[in-house]
Design an enzyme around this catalytic site. Structure first.
Site, PDB file in Angstrom:
ATOM      1  N   HIS A   1     -18.180   5.383  41.630  1.00 28.29           N
ATOM      2  CA  HIS A   1     -19.453   6.097  41.553  1.00 28.29           C
ATOM      3  C   HIS A   1     -19.198   7.602  41.486  1.00 28.29           C
ATOM      4  O   HIS A   1     -18.372   8.111  42.236  1.00 28.29           O
ATOM      5  CB  HIS A   1     -20.306   5.781  42.792  1.00 28.29           C
ATOM      6  CG  HIS A   1     -21.579   6.569  42.856  1.00 28.29           C
ATOM      7  ND1 HIS A   1     -22.675   6.263  42.075  1.00 28.29           N
ATOM      8  CD2 HIS A   1     -21.911   7.674  43.590  1.00 28.29           C
ATOM      9  CE1 HIS A   1     -23.642   7.120  42.343  1.00 28.29           C
ATOM     10  NE2 HIS A   1     -23.208   7.989  43.258  1.00 28.29           N
TER      11      HIS A   1
ATOM     12  N   ARG B   1       0.814  -1.209   0.000  1.00 28.22           N
ATOM     13  CA  ARG B   1       0.000   0.000   0.000  1.00 28.22           C
ATOM     14  C   ARG B   1       0.854   1.270   0.000  1.00 28.22           C
ATOM     15  O   ARG B   1       0.428   2.322  -0.475  1.00 28.22           O
ATOM     16  CB  ARG B   1      -0.922   0.001   1.225  1.00 28.22           C
ATOM     17  CG  ARG B   1      -1.954   1.112   1.228  1.00 28.22           C
ATOM     18  CD  ARG B   1      -2.712   1.123   2.555  1.00 28.22           C
ATOM     19  NE  ARG B   1      -3.451  -0.101   2.770  1.00 28.22           N
ATOM     20  CZ  ARG B   1      -4.705  -0.282   2.381  1.00 28.22           C
ATOM     21  NH1 ARG B   1      -5.345   0.677   1.734  1.00 28.22           N
ATOM     22  NH2 ARG B   1      -5.324  -1.422   2.631  1.00 28.22           N
TER      23      ARG B   1
ATOM     24  N   GLY C   1     -25.143  -3.625   8.368  1.00 31.65           N
ATOM     25  CA  GLY C   1     -24.146  -4.095   9.317  1.00 31.65           C
ATOM     26  C   GLY C   1     -23.477  -2.919  10.004  1.00 31.65           C
ATOM     27  O   GLY C   1     -23.870  -1.768   9.830  1.00 31.65           O
ATOM     28  N   TYR C   2     -22.442  -3.207  10.773  1.00 26.96           N
ATOM     29  CA  TYR C   2     -21.776  -2.153  11.549  1.00 26.96           C
ATOM     30  C   TYR C   2     -21.225  -1.033  10.669  1.00 26.96           C
ATOM     31  O   TYR C   2     -21.416   0.150  10.958  1.00 26.96           O
ATOM     32  CB  TYR C   2     -20.631  -2.758  12.375  1.00 26.96           C
ATOM     33  CG  TYR C   2     -21.077  -3.570  13.572  1.00 26.96           C
ATOM     34  CD1 TYR C   2     -22.421  -3.613  13.955  1.00 26.96           C
ATOM     35  CD2 TYR C   2     -20.157  -4.302  14.321  1.00 26.96           C
ATOM     36  CE1 TYR C   2     -22.824  -4.349  15.062  1.00 26.96           C
ATOM     37  CE2 TYR C   2     -20.560  -5.050  15.428  1.00 26.96           C
ATOM     38  CZ  TYR C   2     -21.885  -5.073  15.790  1.00 26.96           C
ATOM     39  OH  TYR C   2     -22.279  -5.799  16.881  1.00 26.96           O
ATOM     40  N   ILE C   3     -20.536  -1.403   9.574  1.00 28.01           N
ATOM     41  CA  ILE C   3     -19.905  -0.390   8.729  1.00 28.01           C
ATOM     42  C   ILE C   3     -20.954   0.517   8.094  1.00 28.01           C
ATOM     43  O   ILE C   3     -20.844   1.745   8.114  1.00 28.01           O
ATOM     44  CB  ILE C   3     -19.032  -1.049   7.636  1.00 28.01           C
ATOM     45  CG1 ILE C   3     -17.867  -1.818   8.273  1.00 28.01           C
ATOM     46  CG2 ILE C   3     -18.492   0.012   6.668  1.00 28.01           C
ATOM     47  CD1 ILE C   3     -17.071  -2.656   7.286  1.00 28.01           C
TER      48      ILE C   3
ATOM     49  N   CYS D   1      -7.744  -1.145   8.065  1.00 29.34           N
ATOM     50  CA  CYS D   1      -8.203  -0.551   9.320  1.00 29.34           C
ATOM     51  C   CYS D   1      -7.707   0.873   9.504  1.00 29.34           C
ATOM     52  O   CYS D   1      -8.488   1.796   9.710  1.00 29.34           O
ATOM     53  CB  CYS D   1      -7.754  -1.409  10.497  1.00 29.34           C
ATOM     54  SG  CYS D   1      -8.163  -0.693  12.115  1.00 29.34           S
TER      55      CYS D   1
ATOM     56  N   GLU E   1     -31.660  -3.375   3.525  1.00 25.02           N
ATOM     57  CA  GLU E   1     -31.097  -4.624   4.049  1.00 25.02           C
ATOM     58  C   GLU E   1     -31.874  -5.834   3.528  1.00 25.02           C
ATOM     59  O   GLU E   1     -33.104  -5.865   3.572  1.00 25.02           O
ATOM     60  CB  GLU E   1     -31.123  -4.609   5.579  1.00 25.02           C
ATOM     61  CG  GLU E   1     -30.809  -5.926   6.272  1.00 25.02           C
ATOM     62  CD  GLU E   1     -29.447  -6.498   5.891  1.00 25.02           C
ATOM     63  OE1 GLU E   1     -29.398  -7.698   5.534  1.00 25.02           O
ATOM     64  OE2 GLU E   1     -28.447  -5.757   5.934  1.00 25.02           O
TER      65      GLU E   1
ATOM     66  N   SER F   1      -8.703  -8.464   4.167  1.00 23.01           N
ATOM     67  CA  SER F   1      -9.911  -8.697   3.381  1.00 23.01           C
ATOM     68  C   SER F   1     -10.196  -7.533   2.447  1.00 23.01           C
ATOM     69  O   SER F   1      -9.579  -6.469   2.557  1.00 23.01           O
ATOM     70  CB  SER F   1     -11.103  -8.911   4.314  1.00 23.01           C
ATOM     71  OG  SER F   1     -11.284  -7.778   5.152  1.00 23.01           O
TER      72      SER F   1
ATOM     73  N   GLY G   1     -20.537  -6.551   3.338  1.00 21.84           N
ATOM     74  CA  GLY G   1     -19.576  -7.436   3.990  1.00 21.84           C
ATOM     75  C   GLY G   1     -18.206  -7.396   3.334  1.00 21.84           C
ATOM     76  O   GLY G   1     -17.951  -6.616   2.420  1.00 21.84           O
TER      77      GLY G   1
END
Length: 504
Positions: free
Chosen positions: A482, A71, A219-221, A78, A240, A182, A309
């Site tokens: 607390h 890269r 999904g989360y992303i 990430c 979805e 991925s 995904g």
């Protein structure tokens, strides 16, 4: 570099050790690469969270390590185009939303609040740049050889590298660790151009805030990026295929989570399939239909994010040629020590089984190289947390109630709402709850799910508790400061262990 090469050649000639046969080796040494005669202990292909962490840990354990990354910057998806830049935009957009919606309630009066999206993107890019350079600094500190290029296995002990400068080199090694991560899973019929139809990479680099954004995949992303642009003023629709969002999440928490997002203005079209996407005169047109079949309808938007995904990335790695076994889902098959069927070739992270998460890849990497170094390493995937960084955040570790039920476990549940938490009430972050799942006979902790502000920070005491095989009572009897939001975890554990919480 040219001067360094010349100096190296001059020295070798003066000592009578240079010829037409060893000149390439001299050049390689001058550039800082190991020569063909020098065997490295470990070559790591991939400089993402799994690969760079594995490289550093291996070097700390005394191994001679080279890490190959094409890269041009370390940190992988990430750090460069994933977890880290998305958190920058989530934070910036949240601050804008707070200023325009909540500051006045707290007596903080501001006028003329606006978004400078270019500056927001620049802040994100600067943070990413600093972090990637930080990893390079850690490589130098730990004497990890950083090779900028694309690696391909020639054998179980040789890696050919197409260097970014246009040349190539071959590294000989005792062990190879595959950590290539991925890539975005493509959606047939909806081609990504990273301008109008984008992946998460393109969504992080938009030049302007779209008026209408469609997110394919709940999904989360998808939910994180949808949240970012909704806060900044976009009209956001999430499409979805399934009839619910975030399929891996506890169903009770999932329903509350969806209601929260809907209150924020996100629109959901569940049980819906996108069959085609195209750009016509600058407008994205999506053909949709019910997942179970039915009438086709069209949705128009300015930008479409495809977020269905991710899949293992093994392109050009040479896995087939070397004989590395891959399963039906495209994942490299490994044993309990992360070794493939080819001796000396290991694999970690998104390209093997388990959750596709950066922190899981890091743990894989550490455990793998500990084994290579003759030590003992292990990763318990049952204690790997998953976190969605929306607001409120959602975090989970261990079993959901649905999973406990599916496995036939005789379980019990303890819950505590942030509405009854004093810290949450005083700062008005009362949305959400903590849910604790425990074995009904033994009281052993099975899972914890948190929906609320800073859930991603609070989940880790549950990770530790699960790792040590704690009971709900152990968590309940642990003193919590607390006032803190974390007291809700204690209260939910009290509810699981003793039937009811104290403060609710």
């Amino acid at each position: 570099m040219a001067m360094a090469m010349a100096a190296a050649v001059a020295f070798q000639r003066a000592s009578g050790r240079v010829s037409m046969f060893n000149l390439p080796r001299v050049y390689a040494a001058a550039r800082g690469f190991s020569t063909a005669e020098e065997k490295i202990d470990l070559v790591v292909i991939g400089g993402g969270p799994g690969g760079y962490v594995a490289s550093i840990k291996a070097a700390q354990l005394g191994l001679k390590v080279a890490c190959i990354e094409g890269r041009g910057t370390l940190g992988g998806t990430c750090l460069n185009v994933g977890c880290i830049p998305s958190k920058a935009l989530l934070n910036s957009s949240h601050m804008y939303h707070e200023a325009t919606h909540h500051f006045a309630h707290y007596g903080v009066n501001v006028q003329g609040v606006s978004v400078d999206f270019t500056k927001m993107q620049n802040q994100k890019d600067t943070a990413v740049d600093n972090l990637t350079k930080g990893i390079e600094g850690l490589f130098k500190k730990n004497k990890v050889q950083y090779v900028k290029g694309w690696g391909k296995m020639k054998s179980a002990n040789e890696v050919e590298v197409a260097l970014n400068d246009g040349t190539s080199t071959t590294l000989k090694t005792k062990n190879i660790l595959l950590a290539t991560g991925s890539e975005v899973t493509p959606l047939p019929g909806v081609p990504v151009d990273e301008e109008k139809i984008v992946s998460s990479t393109g969504a992080l680099a938009l030049k302007e805030i779209p008026k209408r954004l469609v997110v394919i995949g709940a999904g989360y992303i998808g939910l994180e990026m949808g949240s970012v642009y909704k806060r900044l003023g976009a009209e956001v629709t999430v499409v979805e295929f399934l009839d619910h969002i975030v399929p891996t999440l506890d169903s009770e928490i999932r329903r509350s989570f969806q209601r929260s997002l809907e209150k924020q203005g996100l629109t959901f079209k569940l049980g819906t399939k996108v069959s085609k996407g195209e750009v016509v005169n600058g407008v994205v047109k999506l053909s949709t239909e019910p997942s179970k079949g039915g009438e086709v309808s069209e949705i128009e938007c300015d930008v479409c994010l495809v977020s269905i995904g991710r899949r293992p990335y093994l392109t050009g790695l040479g896995a087939d040629a070397v004989g590395v076994s891959v399963d039906k889902r495209g994942r490299v098959e490994v044993d309990e020590h992360f070794q493939t069927n080819v001796k000396g070739v290991y694999a970690i992270g998104d390209i093997i089984h388990g959750p596709m998460l950066a922190h899981k890849a890091e743990e894989d990497g550490v455990a793998c190289v500990e084994h290579i170094a003759g030590k003992v390493g292990h990763v318990n995937y049952a204690t790997v947390p998953s976190i969605c960084y929306t607001h409120p955040e959602v975090a989970m570790v261990g079993l959901s109630e649905d999973e406990a039920k599916k496995q036939g476990i005789n379980y019990k549940v303890g819950k505590f709402s942030f509405m009854a938490n004093s810290r949450a009430r005083v700062v008005e972050s009362t949305e959400g709850m903590v849910k604790v799942i425990a074995d009904k006979q033994t009281d052993k902790l099975l899972g914890v799910i948190i929906m609320g502000a800073n859930a991603g920070e609070m989940i880790h005491e549950a990770c530790v508790a699960l790792e040590y095989g704690a009971s709900a009572e152990d968590l309940a009897r642990t003193c919590h400061g607390h006032p803190t939001m974390s007291e809700a975890v204690k209260e939910a554990a009290i509810a699981a262990a003793f039937g009811k919480p104290i403060n609710s």
